[in-house]
Design a protein around this motif. Structure first.
Motif, PDB file in Angstrom:
ATOM      1  N   ALA A 180      -5.826  -5.941  -6.876  1.00  0.00           N
ATOM      2  CA  ALA A 180      -5.557  -7.103  -6.021  1.00  0.00           C
ATOM      3  C   ALA A 180      -6.258  -6.950  -4.678  1.00  0.00           C
ATOM      4  O   ALA A 180      -6.770  -7.922  -4.115  1.00  0.00           O
ATOM      5  CB  ALA A 180      -4.048  -7.260  -5.820  1.00  0.00           C
ATOM      6  N   ARG A 185      -7.067  -9.984  -1.796  1.00  0.00           N
ATOM      7  CA  ARG A 185      -5.742 -10.380  -1.320  1.00  0.00           C
ATOM      8  C   ARG A 185      -5.362  -9.574  -0.084  1.00  0.00           C
ATOM      9  O   ARG A 185      -5.611  -8.375  -0.025  1.00  0.00           O
ATOM     10  CB  ARG A 185      -4.692 -10.112  -2.390  1.00  0.00           C
ATOM     11  CG  ARG A 185      -4.328 -11.352  -3.165  1.00  0.00           C
ATOM     12  CD  ARG A 185      -2.946 -11.250  -3.718  1.00  0.00           C
ATOM     13  NE  ARG A 185      -2.814 -12.068  -4.920  1.00  0.00           N
ATOM     14  CZ  ARG A 185      -2.876 -13.395  -4.919  1.00  0.00           C
ATOM     15  NH1 ARG A 185      -3.040 -14.047  -3.785  1.00  0.00           N
ATOM     16  NH2 ARG A 185      -2.756 -14.053  -6.039  1.00  0.00           N
ATOM     17  N   GLY A 186      -4.732 -10.250   0.884  1.00  0.00           N
ATOM     18  CA  GLY A 186      -4.265  -9.563   2.087  1.00  0.00           C
ATOM     19  C   GLY A 186      -3.014  -8.762   1.788  1.00  0.00           C
ATOM     20  O   GLY A 186      -2.428  -8.882   0.719  1.00  0.00           O
ATOM     21  N   ARG A 187      -2.608  -7.964   2.770  1.00  0.00           N
ATOM     22  CA  ARG A 187      -1.475  -7.065   2.528  1.00  0.00           C
ATOM     23  C   ARG A 187      -0.172  -7.814   2.298  1.00  0.00           C
ATOM     24  O   ARG A 187       0.602  -7.472   1.417  1.00  0.00           O
ATOM     25  CB  ARG A 187      -1.322  -6.120   3.715  1.00  0.00           C
ATOM     26  CG  ARG A 187      -2.625  -5.390   4.007  1.00  0.00           C
ATOM     27  CD  ARG A 187      -2.479  -3.926   3.837  1.00  0.00           C
ATOM     28  NE  ARG A 187      -1.958  -3.336   5.045  1.00  0.00           N
ATOM     29  CZ  ARG A 187      -1.597  -2.048   5.110  1.00  0.00           C
ATOM     30  NH1 ARG A 187      -1.650  -1.298   4.045  1.00  0.00           N
ATOM     31  NH2 ARG A 187      -1.164  -1.546   6.236  1.00  0.00           N
ATOM     32  N   ARG A 193       3.228 -11.247  -3.781  1.00  0.00           N
ATOM     33  CA  ARG A 193       2.872 -11.669  -5.127  1.00  0.00           C
ATOM     34  C   ARG A 193       2.889 -10.537  -6.143  1.00  0.00           C
ATOM     35  O   ARG A 193       3.148 -10.760  -7.322  1.00  0.00           O
ATOM     36  CB  ARG A 193       1.469 -12.295  -5.141  1.00  0.00           C
ATOM     37  CG  ARG A 193       1.307 -13.468  -4.220  1.00  0.00           C
ATOM     38  CD  ARG A 193       2.144 -14.644  -4.684  1.00  0.00           C
ATOM     39  NE  ARG A 193       1.651 -15.231  -5.913  1.00  0.00           N
ATOM     40  CZ  ARG A 193       0.840 -16.275  -5.957  1.00  0.00           C
ATOM     41  NH1 ARG A 193       0.439 -16.841  -4.857  1.00  0.00           N
ATOM     42  NH2 ARG A 193       0.447 -16.747  -7.107  1.00  0.00           N
ATOM     43  N   GLU A 194       2.552  -9.335  -5.710  1.00  0.00           N
ATOM     44  CA  GLU A 194       2.404  -8.254  -6.680  1.00  0.00           C
ATOM     45  C   GLU A 194       3.581  -7.280  -6.668  1.00  0.00           C
ATOM     46  O   GLU A 194       4.056  -6.867  -7.710  1.00  0.00           O
ATOM     47  CB  GLU A 194       1.100  -7.474  -6.422  1.00  0.00           C
ATOM     48  CG  GLU A 194      -0.148  -8.330  -6.258  1.00  0.00           C
ATOM     49  CD  GLU A 194      -0.704  -8.837  -7.585  1.00  0.00           C
ATOM     50  OE1 GLU A 194      -0.378  -8.288  -8.638  1.00  0.00           O
ATOM     51  OE2 GLU A 194      -1.474  -9.819  -7.549  1.00  0.00           O
ATOM     52  N   VAL A 195       4.036  -6.916  -5.462  1.00  0.00           N
ATOM     53  CA  VAL A 195       5.073  -5.882  -5.385  1.00  0.00           C
ATOM     54  C   VAL A 195       6.468  -6.490  -5.591  1.00  0.00           C
ATOM     55  O   VAL A 195       7.239  -6.024  -6.435  1.00  0.00           O
ATOM     56  CB  VAL A 195       5.011  -5.138  -4.034  1.00  0.00           C
ATOM     57  CG1 VAL A 195       6.129  -4.109  -3.940  1.00  0.00           C
ATOM     58  CG2 VAL A 195       3.663  -4.456  -3.862  1.00  0.00           C
ATOM     59  N   PRO A 197       7.825  -9.126  -7.128  1.00  0.00           N
ATOM     60  CA  PRO A 197       8.331  -9.462  -8.467  1.00  0.00           C
ATOM     61  C   PRO A 197       8.734  -8.232  -9.287  1.00  0.00           C
ATOM     62  O   PRO A 197       9.624  -8.311 -10.119  1.00  0.00           O
ATOM     63  CB  PRO A 197       7.144 -10.171  -9.142  1.00  0.00           C
ATOM     64  CG  PRO A 197       6.297 -10.639  -8.041  1.00  0.00           C
ATOM     65  CD  PRO A 197       6.468  -9.682  -6.916  1.00  0.00           C
ATOM     66  N   ASN A 198       8.089  -7.103  -9.016  1.00  0.00           N
ATOM     67  CA  ASN A 198       8.420  -5.898  -9.774  1.00  0.00           C
ATOM     68  C   ASN A 198       9.607  -5.146  -9.195  1.00  0.00           C
ATOM     69  O   ASN A 198      10.172  -4.276  -9.848  1.00  0.00           O
ATOM     70  CB  ASN A 198       7.196  -4.975  -9.835  1.00  0.00           C
ATOM     71  CG  ASN A 198       6.148  -5.517 -10.764  1.00  0.00           C
ATOM     72  OD1 ASN A 198       6.389  -5.661 -11.950  1.00  0.00           O
ATOM     73  ND2 ASN A 198       5.003  -5.879 -10.217  1.00  0.00           N
TER      74      ASN A 198
ATOM     75  N   ARG B  81     -12.876  -7.310   3.518  1.00  0.00           N
ATOM     76  CA  ARG B  81     -12.059  -7.554   2.338  1.00  0.00           C
ATOM     77  C   ARG B  81     -12.519  -8.828   1.627  1.00  0.00           C
ATOM     78  O   ARG B  81     -12.686  -8.856   0.412  1.00  0.00           O
ATOM     79  CB  ARG B  81     -10.597  -7.695   2.787  1.00  0.00           C
ATOM     80  CG  ARG B  81      -9.605  -7.573   1.674  1.00  0.00           C
ATOM     81  CD  ARG B  81      -8.223  -7.860   2.216  1.00  0.00           C
ATOM     82  NE  ARG B  81      -8.039  -9.270   2.390  1.00  0.00           N
ATOM     83  CZ  ARG B  81      -7.392  -9.820   3.403  1.00  0.00           C
ATOM     84  NH1 ARG B  81      -6.867  -9.076   4.344  1.00  0.00           N
ATOM     85  NH2 ARG B  81      -7.264 -11.119   3.471  1.00  0.00           N
ATOM     86  N   ASN B 100      -0.332  -6.350 -13.711  1.00  0.00           N
ATOM     87  CA  ASN B 100       1.014  -6.448 -13.142  1.00  0.00           C
ATOM     88  C   ASN B 100       2.016  -6.809 -14.233  1.00  0.00           C
ATOM     89  O   ASN B 100       1.899  -7.860 -14.853  1.00  0.00           O
ATOM     90  CB  ASN B 100       1.010  -7.507 -12.046  1.00  0.00           C
ATOM     91  CG  ASN B 100       2.292  -7.488 -11.242  1.00  0.00           C
ATOM     92  OD1 ASN B 100       3.348  -7.166 -11.771  1.00  0.00           O
ATOM     93  ND2 ASN B 100       2.196  -7.818  -9.976  1.00  0.00           N
ATOM     94  N   SER B 102       4.861  -7.993 -14.245  1.00  0.00           N
ATOM     95  CA  SER B 102       5.724  -9.153 -14.025  1.00  0.00           C
ATOM     96  C   SER B 102       5.041 -10.499 -14.261  1.00  0.00           C
ATOM     97  O   SER B 102       5.714 -11.514 -14.255  1.00  0.00           O
ATOM     98  CB  SER B 102       6.260  -9.149 -12.597  1.00  0.00           C
ATOM     99  OG  SER B 102       7.121  -8.074 -12.416  1.00  0.00           O
TER     100      SER B 102
END
Lengths: 283, 282
Positions: A180, A185-187, A193-195, A197-198, B81, B100, B102
């Motif tokens: 990502a 993607r920014g932090r 979005r990534e962390v 949901p998990n 970035r 991912n 999820s």
């Protein structure tokens, strides 16, 4: 493999539905308390004190679950007590979750000095003995619903922060986070979005556990007379009063105790059931 | 003009030893360069440095990473970035943790196109379908709605390859993309990468420890030892006879499947001592 999954799913389903059903009953009862309660929970009738529940000899059918030593209806007091129990569970559970989980996410994902500050804060916080801390807090700011909620939030946010931090750290080390980042993607975007949901399944379990704990803490504080004013019915207060007369009138102690037990159990089982349902790997 | 030039790149552990020593390598537009070396030589570190995903404990202390004429290290982090996101992609090593758990497959491919590159949702979905067909996934509509845990390692690696090519990047860094797969799947995956690379004309930096893989897909090669490039050559020259004694020993150490009775030839101690001395003092 397929059979094993089915088995887990079926059991999780039963657990989820039973606990959700009980909690739904408690919520409805709390909302409709004035309509459902057969008596005024505060009304004393010293001539009909310690009446047994309806199936025992000498019971008055008007008092289904009997009366306490002041002649107050046990059923009505349990019904009104659910209001306090639920408000404390929902409000303090949610606040604790928001504060603890946010700090844990930030610490676990950003690491560095943010983690350093938050982790040290957690360490220092957890060095205080929690029961003493809450009693002290309420002694200083005075008893009341707000104080109980505040005490729970102030003490228990570390539970969320620690677990969520560890989970966010584990997720942060996964390759999909690196992908990502490469994709641009920014932090904050990655965190959201990534962390998140998990980490969410764990947050849900903690949240429901916390609601159960909040019900217990409220009962404990009622037990030591630091909760709401004594004439307002709470489950903890009823257990405390019932304890004194347990040999003559067990029902004053046992009915609120069973209600409390079922509610706390349902909260924790609801969390486990929801986790099984929403965990993509088990689904 | 080379698309990517890494010049005198030095990377070290914060407050610790050197991980990359004065590394220089070039990848021309459309070229496939292999980057080989033993475990711990710093192969993956180079890829991570280029893509700006170095671990926290590691820092770049010198050199340039010039991408399409711009030194990435002089750009402010946010611009860097965005630039990397628009022009580069990564095929990661471990397909099991690179998706991912999820999110559905479809979302993982399309989200980046939509959110970061500003594609339309419809366009991104059509693109995802086309890409999955390109990596020979049957029933792509179905796969797009699945979660990663429902797919095998080989399937996930195909999806990661499709995802890497999604935004038509100019440079892809493949970080040991076949290491986590079993041998029968490896061959298909290599074919796919090579095929897509040729079709799109993407520059590819192929990090691996497998010289057999290098001989199949690469045109040029950098041999890395202890964070230093000891040989920079073309594939033809390398397999005709490497110039550096360490490269020669590495090539000799590759097991020969044609003669099962031949033993293994580990890199001789004397060669290792010599290359270690060279890297540390040269």
């Amino acid at each position: 493999m397929a059979d094993g999954r089915m088995e887990v799913r079926r059991r999780a389903g039963l657990r989820l539905w039973l606990s959700a059903a009980w909690l739904a009953v408690v919520v409805v009862v709390a909302l409709l308390a004035p309509h459902l309660a057969p008596k005024n929970p505060l009304e004393q009738d010293l001539f009909s004190g310690r009446l047994p529940p309806f199936w025992q000899h000498g019971a008055d059918p008007a008092f289904v679950l009997g009366t306490d030593s002041l002649g107050r209806d046990v059923l009505s007091r349990i019904i009104f007590g659910s209001r306090i129990a639920l408000s404390v569970a929902l409000i303090s559970g949610t606040l604790t979750c928001l504060i603890g989980a946010s700090l844990g996410l930030l610490a676990g994902f950003f690491r560095g000095w943010v983690d350093l500050v938050i982790s040290r804060l957690i360490d220092i916080w957890m060095a205080f003995p929690p029961v003493l801390f809450s009693i002290l807090l309420i002694a200083v700011i005075g008893p009341g619903l707000g104080s109980i909620i505040l005490a729970i939030v102030v003490i228990d946010w570390t539970r969320f922060a620690r677990v969520v931090r560890a989970e966010a750290m584990a997720q942060g080390a996964m390759d999909y986070i690196a992908s990502a980042r490469v994709a641009g993607r920014g932090r904050m975007g990655i965190l959201w979005r990534e962390v998140l949901p998990n980490v969410l399944p764990i947050i849900v379990v903690l949240l429901t556990l916390e609601m159960g704990i909040a019900v217990i803490v409220e009962a404990i504080l009622s037990f030591v007379n630091l909760s709401i004013s004594t004439d307002f019915p709470t489950w903890g207060g009823m257990i405390s009063e019932g304890r004194a007369s347990v040999h003559q009138a067990w029902w004053v102690l046992v009915f609120p105790l069973v209600t409390l037990f079922l509610t706390v159990l349902s909260f924790s089982q609801l969390g486990e059931g929801l986790k099984d349902r929403f965990d993509p790997v088990l689904r | 003009m080379n698309y990517l030039s890494v010049r005198h790149l030095t990377v070290r552990l914060k407050g610790g030893g050197l991980l990359l020593r004065d590394v220089s390598l070039e990848v021309a537009a459309g070229e496939v360069r292999g980057l080989v070396g033993e475990s711990g030589a710093g192969k993956s570190m180079i890829g991570k440095a280029i893509l700006g995903i170095l671990p926290r404990a590691v820092e770049i202390t010198g050199g340039q990473i010039v991408l399409d004429g711009t030194d990435l290290l002089t750009l402010p982090p946010a611009q860097r970035r965005i630039r990397i996101g628009a022009t580069c992609a990564l095929i990661p090593q471990d397909p099991l943790t690179a998706l991912n758990p999820s999110h559905r497959i479809g979302r993982q491919i399309t989200d980046r196109l939509v959110d970061i590159l500003g594609w339309s949702r419809m366009g991104a979905e059509a693109r995802a379908l086309e890409l999955l067909a390109d990596v020979q996934i049957t029933a792509p509509e179905h796969v797009l709605r699945q979660y990663p845990h429902e797919l095998s390692g080989g399937m996930r690696q195909r999806i990661l390859i499709a995802s890497a090519f999604a935004a038509e990047p100019k440079l892809i860094i493949a970080d040991e993309p076949t290491t986590a797969l079993d041998v029968t799947v490896q061959k298909q995956i290599l074919k796919l990468i090579a095929g897509l690379q040729a079709k799109h004309g993407t520059a590819l930096l192929f990090v691996t420890h497998d010289l057999g893989v290098v001989s199949k897909v690469c045109q040029s090669l950098s041999v890395l030892y202890a964070g230093k490039v000891v040989e920079d050559t073309t594939i033809r020259r390398f397999f005709a006879g490497p110039a550096h004694p360490y490269s020669a020993a590495l090539l000799a150490a590759t097991p020969k499947y044609t003669d099962p009775t031949a033993g293994l030839n580990p890199v001789p101690e004397a060669v290792l001592a010599a290359v270690r001395a060279e890297v540390e003092h040269g």
